[in-house]
Motif scaffolding. Structure first.
Motif, PDB file in Angstrom:
ATOM      1  N   SER A  66      28.538  34.489  47.753  1.00  0.00           N
ATOM      2  CA  SER A  66      28.860  35.913  47.758  1.00  0.00           C
ATOM      3  C   SER A  66      29.457  36.347  49.103  1.00  0.00           C
ATOM      4  CB  SER A  66      27.619  36.754  47.436  1.00  0.00           C
ATOM      5  OG  SER A  66      26.609  36.522  48.402  1.00  0.00           O
ATOM      6  N   VAL A  67      29.159  35.606  50.174  1.00  0.00           N
ATOM      7  CA  VAL A  67      29.676  35.978  51.500  1.00  0.00           C
ATOM      8  C   VAL A  67      30.333  34.814  52.249  1.00  0.00           C
ATOM      9  CG1 VAL A  67      28.105  37.930  51.851  1.00  0.00           C
ATOM     10  CG2 VAL A  67      27.425  35.637  52.596  1.00  0.00           C
ATOM     11  N   LEU A  68      30.068  33.567  51.814  1.00  0.00           N
ATOM     12  CA  LEU A  68      30.600  32.400  52.518  1.00  0.00           C
ATOM     13  C   LEU A  68      31.596  31.628  51.668  1.00  0.00           C
ATOM     14  CD1 LEU A  68      27.326  30.880  54.046  1.00  0.00           C
ATOM     15  CD2 LEU A  68      29.028  32.304  55.205  1.00  0.00           C
ATOM     16  N   ARG A  69      32.507  30.954  52.351  1.00  0.00           N
ATOM     17  CA  ARG A  69      33.474  30.058  51.705  1.00  0.00           C
ATOM     18  C   ARG A  69      33.318  28.692  52.351  1.00  0.00           C
ATOM     19  NH1 ARG A  69      38.968  28.543  52.979  1.00  0.00           N
ATOM     20  NH2 ARG A  69      38.828  29.837  54.830  1.00  0.00           N
ATOM     21  N   SER A  70      33.152  27.656  51.532  1.00  0.00           N
ATOM     22  CA  SER A  70      33.023  26.300  52.054  1.00  0.00           C
ATOM     23  C   SER A  70      34.345  25.851  52.667  1.00  0.00           C
ATOM     24  CB  SER A  70      32.626  25.344  50.934  1.00  0.00           C
ATOM     25  OG  SER A  70      32.630  24.017  51.412  1.00  0.00           O
ATOM     26  N   LEU A  71      34.269  25.184  53.809  1.00  0.00           N
ATOM     27  CA  LEU A  71      35.467  24.666  54.464  1.00  0.00           C
ATOM     28  C   LEU A  71      35.618  23.165  54.259  1.00  0.00           C
ATOM     29  CD1 LEU A  71      35.407  26.698  57.801  1.00  0.00           C
ATOM     30  CD2 LEU A  71      36.770  27.119  55.751  1.00  0.00           C
ATOM     31  N   GLY A  72      34.936  22.651  53.239  1.00  0.00           N
ATOM     32  CA  GLY A  72      35.072  21.230  52.931  1.00  0.00           C
ATOM     33  C   GLY A  72      33.747  20.626  52.519  1.00  0.00           C
ATOM     34  N   PRO A  73      33.794  19.347  52.141  1.00  0.00           N
ATOM     35  CA  PRO A  73      32.569  18.680  51.706  1.00  0.00           C
ATOM     36  C   PRO A  73      31.685  18.294  52.896  1.00  0.00           C
ATOM     37  CG  PRO A  73      34.373  17.135  51.717  1.00  0.00           C
ATOM     38  CD  PRO A  73      34.957  18.489  52.060  1.00  0.00           C
ATOM     39  N   PRO A 100      32.153  41.021  53.813  1.00  0.00           N
ATOM     40  CA  PRO A 100      30.901  41.659  54.238  1.00  0.00           C
ATOM     41  C   PRO A 100      29.868  41.673  53.112  1.00  0.00           C
ATOM     42  CG  PRO A 100      32.790  42.997  54.869  1.00  0.00           C
ATOM     43  CD  PRO A 100      33.307  41.922  53.949  1.00  0.00           C
ATOM     44  N   GLY A 101      28.618  41.536  53.501  1.00  0.00           N
ATOM     45  CA  GLY A 101      27.532  41.574  52.527  1.00  0.00           C
ATOM     46  C   GLY A 101      26.410  40.648  52.931  1.00  0.00           C
ATOM     47  N   LYS A 102      25.518  40.403  51.970  1.00  0.00           N
ATOM     48  CA  LYS A 102      24.365  39.534  52.217  1.00  0.00           C
ATOM     49  C   LYS A 102      24.410  38.363  51.249  1.00  0.00           C
ATOM     50  CE  LYS A 102      21.510  43.179  53.991  1.00  0.00           C
ATOM     51  NZ  LYS A 102      20.296  43.262  54.712  1.00  0.00           N
ATOM     52  N   PRO A 119      11.663  18.890  46.025  1.00  0.00           N
ATOM     53  CA  PRO A 119      12.357  18.398  47.220  1.00  0.00           C
ATOM     54  C   PRO A 119      11.387  18.018  48.336  1.00  0.00           C
ATOM     55  CG  PRO A 119      13.175  20.566  46.557  1.00  0.00           C
ATOM     56  CD  PRO A 119      12.018  20.253  45.698  1.00  0.00           C
ATOM     57  N   ALA A 120      11.780  17.030  49.131  1.00  0.00           N
ATOM     58  CA  ALA A 120      10.991  16.623  50.291  1.00  0.00           C
ATOM     59  C   ALA A 120      11.076  17.685  51.387  1.00  0.00           C
ATOM     60  CB  ALA A 120      11.489  15.285  50.827  1.00  0.00           C
ATOM     61  N   GLN A 121      12.207  18.376  51.453  1.00  0.00           N
ATOM     62  CA  GLN A 121      12.425  19.441  52.439  1.00  0.00           C
ATOM     63  C   GLN A 121      13.378  20.463  51.851  1.00  0.00           C
ATOM     64  OE1 GLN A 121      13.537  17.036  56.051  1.00  0.00           O
ATOM     65  NE2 GLN A 121      12.937  18.936  57.065  1.00  0.00           N
ATOM     66  N   THR A 122      13.334  21.675  52.378  1.00  0.00           N
ATOM     67  CA  THR A 122      14.256  22.735  51.983  1.00  0.00           C
ATOM     68  C   THR A 122      14.778  23.425  53.235  1.00  0.00           C
ATOM     69  OG1 THR A 122      13.053  23.112  49.916  1.00  0.00           O
ATOM     70  CG2 THR A 122      14.488  24.879  50.660  1.00  0.00           C
ATOM     71  N   PHE A 123      16.075  23.695  53.249  1.00  0.00           N
ATOM     72  CA  PHE A 123      16.672  24.515  54.303  1.00  0.00           C
ATOM     73  C   PHE A 123      17.110  25.803  53.626  1.00  0.00           C
ATOM     74  CE2 PHE A 123      20.145  26.366  56.603  1.00  0.00           C
ATOM     75  CZ  PHE A 123      19.704  26.320  57.918  1.00  0.00           C
ATOM     76  N   SER A 124      16.560  26.927  54.060  1.00  0.00           N
ATOM     77  CA  SER A 124      16.827  28.221  53.432  1.00  0.00           C
ATOM     78  C   SER A 124      17.177  29.231  54.515  1.00  0.00           C
ATOM     79  CB  SER A 124      15.583  28.646  52.655  1.00  0.00           C
ATOM     80  OG  SER A 124      15.803  29.865  52.018  1.00  0.00           O
ATOM     81  N   CYS A 125      18.306  29.915  54.360  1.00  0.00           N
ATOM     82  CA  CYS A 125      18.754  30.825  55.412  1.00  0.00           C
ATOM     83  C   CYS A 125      19.468  32.045  54.825  1.00  0.00           C
ATOM     84  CB  CYS A 125      19.714  30.073  56.344  1.00  0.00           C
ATOM     85  SG  CYS A 125      20.142  30.966  57.847  1.00  0.00           S
ATOM     86  N   ASP A 126      18.996  33.229  55.207  1.00  0.00           N
ATOM     87  CA  ASP A 126      19.685  34.467  54.815  1.00  0.00           C
ATOM     88  C   ASP A 126      20.870  34.684  55.747  1.00  0.00           C
ATOM     89  OD1 ASP A 126      18.040  35.214  52.679  1.00  0.00           O
ATOM     90  OD2 ASP A 126      16.558  36.058  54.050  1.00  0.00           O
ATOM     91  N   ILE A 127      22.007  35.063  55.154  1.00  0.00           N
ATOM     92  CA  ILE A 127      23.242  35.287  55.892  1.00  0.00           C
ATOM     93  C   ILE A 127      23.692  36.713  55.664  1.00  0.00           C
ATOM     94  CG2 ILE A 127      25.637  34.546  56.202  1.00  0.00           C
ATOM     95  CD1 ILE A 127      23.793  32.211  56.707  1.00  0.00           C
ATOM     96  N   THR A 128      24.002  37.409  56.746  1.00  0.00           N
ATOM     97  CA  THR A 128      24.561  38.754  56.655  1.00  0.00           C
ATOM     98  C   THR A 128      25.917  38.756  57.353  1.00  0.00           C
ATOM     99  OG1 THR A 128      22.373  39.779  56.657  1.00  0.00           O
ATOM    100  CG2 THR A 128      24.235  41.200  57.212  1.00  0.00           C
ATOM    101  N   VAL A 129      26.936  39.207  56.625  1.00  0.00           N
ATOM    102  CA  VAL A 129      28.292  39.283  57.184  1.00  0.00           C
ATOM    103  C   VAL A 129      28.645  40.751  57.315  1.00  0.00           C
ATOM    104  CG1 VAL A 129      30.710  38.695  56.849  1.00  0.00           C
ATOM    105  CG2 VAL A 129      28.931  37.095  56.126  1.00  0.00           C
ATOM    106  N   LYS A 130      29.086  41.138  58.507  1.00  0.00           N
ATOM    107  CA  LYS A 130      29.478  42.542  58.719  1.00  0.00           C
ATOM    108  C   LYS A 130      30.952  42.650  59.010  1.00  0.00           C
ATOM    109  CE  LYS A 130      27.397  42.044  63.187  1.00  0.00           C
ATOM    110  NZ  LYS A 130      27.033  42.559  64.406  1.00  0.00           N
TER     111      LYS A 130
END
Length: 130
Positions: A66-73, A100-102, A119-130
């Motif tokens: 919703s706020v990020l675009r992947s720049l590759g694999p 902009p958004g969350k 999962p053995a581990q999880t990486f979870s991160c909230d992103i806010t774009v202004k």
């Protein structure tokens, strides 16, 4: 046209370019660095330790689309000084803030052939774009 009329606009354009702050890239290496606040067009690089020889891989569960675009694999690298087969390395992903958004970026460390196992581990991160 006089030289002053040519130099003055070019000088003003150069000063304006120098006054603008360049967008720096944010590097995430730990969930403790979250939440992350970005400006549109700013990049975020996610670097997580990994060892594919164990069968576990980081899988993107939620790319924060919703706020990020992947720049590759994913790009996997291993330390040159290790010199040991099966040594741990690092997986890297790059994203660019697009609107902009969350959003929420989430990756899980698991064996791809066993998605029913937690999962053995999880990486979870909230992103806010202004």
């Amino acid at each position: 046209m006089s030289v002053v009329r040519l130099i003055l606009p070019a000088s003003l354009a150069a000063l304006t370019a120098c006054a603008q702050q360049p967008l720096h890239s944010v590097v995430l290496e730990s969930q403790s660095q979250c939440p992350v606040f970005l400006n549109v067009d700013q990049t975020v690089t996610l670097q997580l330790p990994t060892n594919p020889s164990t069968g576990y891989r980081w899988l993107v569960q939620n790319p924060g689309a919703s706020v990020l675009r992947s720049l590759g694999p994913e790009v996997y690298s291993h330390p040159e000084e290790a010199g040991v087969v099966g040594a741990a390395g690092q997986s890297t992903w790059r994203f660019q803030a697009r609107t902009p958004g969350k959003g929420h970026l989430m990756l899980v460390l698991q064996q791809p052939w066993a998605p029913e196992i937690p999962p053995a581990q999880t990486f979870s991160c909230d992103i806010t774009v202004k």
